[in-house]
Design an enzyme around this catalytic site. Sequence first.
Site, PDB file in Angstrom:
ATOM      1  N   ASP A  67       0.815  -1.218   0.000  1.00 52.16           N
ATOM      2  CA  ASP A  67       0.000   0.000   0.000  1.00 52.16           C
ATOM      3  C   ASP A  67       0.849   1.268   0.000  1.00 52.16           C
ATOM      4  O   ASP A  67       2.076   1.219   0.176  1.00 52.16           O
ATOM      5  CB  ASP A  67      -0.949   0.001   1.215  1.00 52.16           C
ATOM      6  N   ASN A 136      -7.817  -3.347  14.675  1.00 53.11           N
ATOM      7  CA  ASN A 136      -9.197  -3.589  14.214  1.00 53.11           C
ATOM      8  C   ASN A 136      -9.257  -4.707  13.166  1.00 53.11           C
ATOM      9  O   ASN A 136     -10.273  -4.903  12.523  1.00 53.11           O
ATOM     10  CB  ASN A 136      -9.817  -2.306  13.652  1.00 53.11           C
ATOM     11  N   HIS A 138      -7.425  -4.910  10.415  1.00 51.58           N
ATOM     12  CA  HIS A 138      -7.138  -4.577   9.013  1.00 51.58           C
ATOM     13  C   HIS A 138      -5.840  -5.245   8.557  1.00 51.58           C
ATOM     14  O   HIS A 138      -4.936  -5.507   9.342  1.00 51.58           O
ATOM     15  CB  HIS A 138      -7.142  -3.053   8.770  1.00 51.58           C
ATOM     16  N   GLU A 143      -9.792  -1.899   5.621  1.00 47.11           N
ATOM     17  CA  GLU A 143     -10.452  -1.651   6.901  1.00 47.11           C
ATOM     18  C   GLU A 143     -11.686  -2.555   7.036  1.00 47.11           C
ATOM     19  O   GLU A 143     -12.147  -3.128   6.047  1.00 47.11           O
ATOM     20  CB  GLU A 143     -10.875  -0.175   6.954  1.00 47.11           C
TER      21      GLU A 143
HETATM   22  P1  PGA Z   1       2.122  -1.892  12.917  1.00 41.93           P
HETATM   23  O1  PGA Z   1       0.954  -1.817  11.862  1.00 41.93           O
HETATM   24  O2  PGA Z   1       3.064  -2.916  12.415  1.00 41.93           O
HETATM   25  O3  PGA Z   1       2.716  -0.508  12.906  1.00 41.93           O
HETATM   26  O4  PGA Z   1       1.503  -2.259  14.227  1.00 41.93           O
HETATM   27  C1  PGA Z   1       0.365  -2.996  11.402  1.00 41.93           C
HETATM   28  C2  PGA Z   1      -0.861  -2.656  10.619  1.00 41.93           C
HETATM   29  O5  PGA Z   1      -1.574  -1.709  11.014  1.00 41.93           O
HETATM   30  O6  PGA Z   1      -1.119  -3.337   9.621  1.00 41.93           O
END
Ligand code: PGA
Length: 245
Positions: A67, A136, A138, A143
Amino acid sequence: MEVIVTNNYEELSRKAAEIIDSQLKKEPASVLGLATGSTPLGTYKELVKSYEKGQTDYSGVSTLNLDEYVGLSPDHHQSYRCFMDKHFFDLINIPKENTYVPDGRAEDLAEESSRYEQIIDEIGPPDLQLLGIGENGHIGFNEPGTSFESGTHVVELTPSTRQANARFFDTMEEVPTYAVTMGIHSIHKSKRIILLASGKHKAEAIRQLIYGEEDEQFPASSLKRHPDLTLIVDQEAYALVNEKG
Ligand code: PGA
């Protein structure tokens, strides 16, 4: 689903890097699906270490990132292109033209999304996709509520995701509102998926991933139907799993 529980983040990072290193040894022209965020940082460090020891060679490797934020230029210090260059690509011998990240500044983002999906099909599918998970559920920037059939698309970030990412920006206003992300169907094209989770703030998401049903309100649950999924989690992230699901 295979689950590997490590004592801590360092061990998690070494384990993930070991799997990637052995993939590269087996197939020097591997295609790697890569992720940004805090979690994979330790993995990239370990991969750079083994590269520096001469154990791996990236000259034939291609990468596809999940992304990119909309509106940030590739040299903006918080763009995912910049993150990948700084923490990984600039530290190994991968030809830059073999590293793909969606272009968040494309004029026509729908066209960019289709172009990226086509690249996934032409270059990929990835032999191995590295993933983090949001609190959450995702994956990428998919999302809750994202269709499991989704290809690469533009998403509006939820307030909680913007909040979680605000730590990297000077002010909340600077946190982008939109992103281009591989969809859930795009992620599923990968032959193998390695999902990393570390820390107690991820424990509820991991509990839900392991015990919950497939549910579009929890995007990571789609992974339960992937034929080759490995979770690498540290004890803190695994803490709620042995409690009653
Ligand atoms: P993080 O993010 O590795 O910074 O916890 C993971 C994500 O939100 O996919």
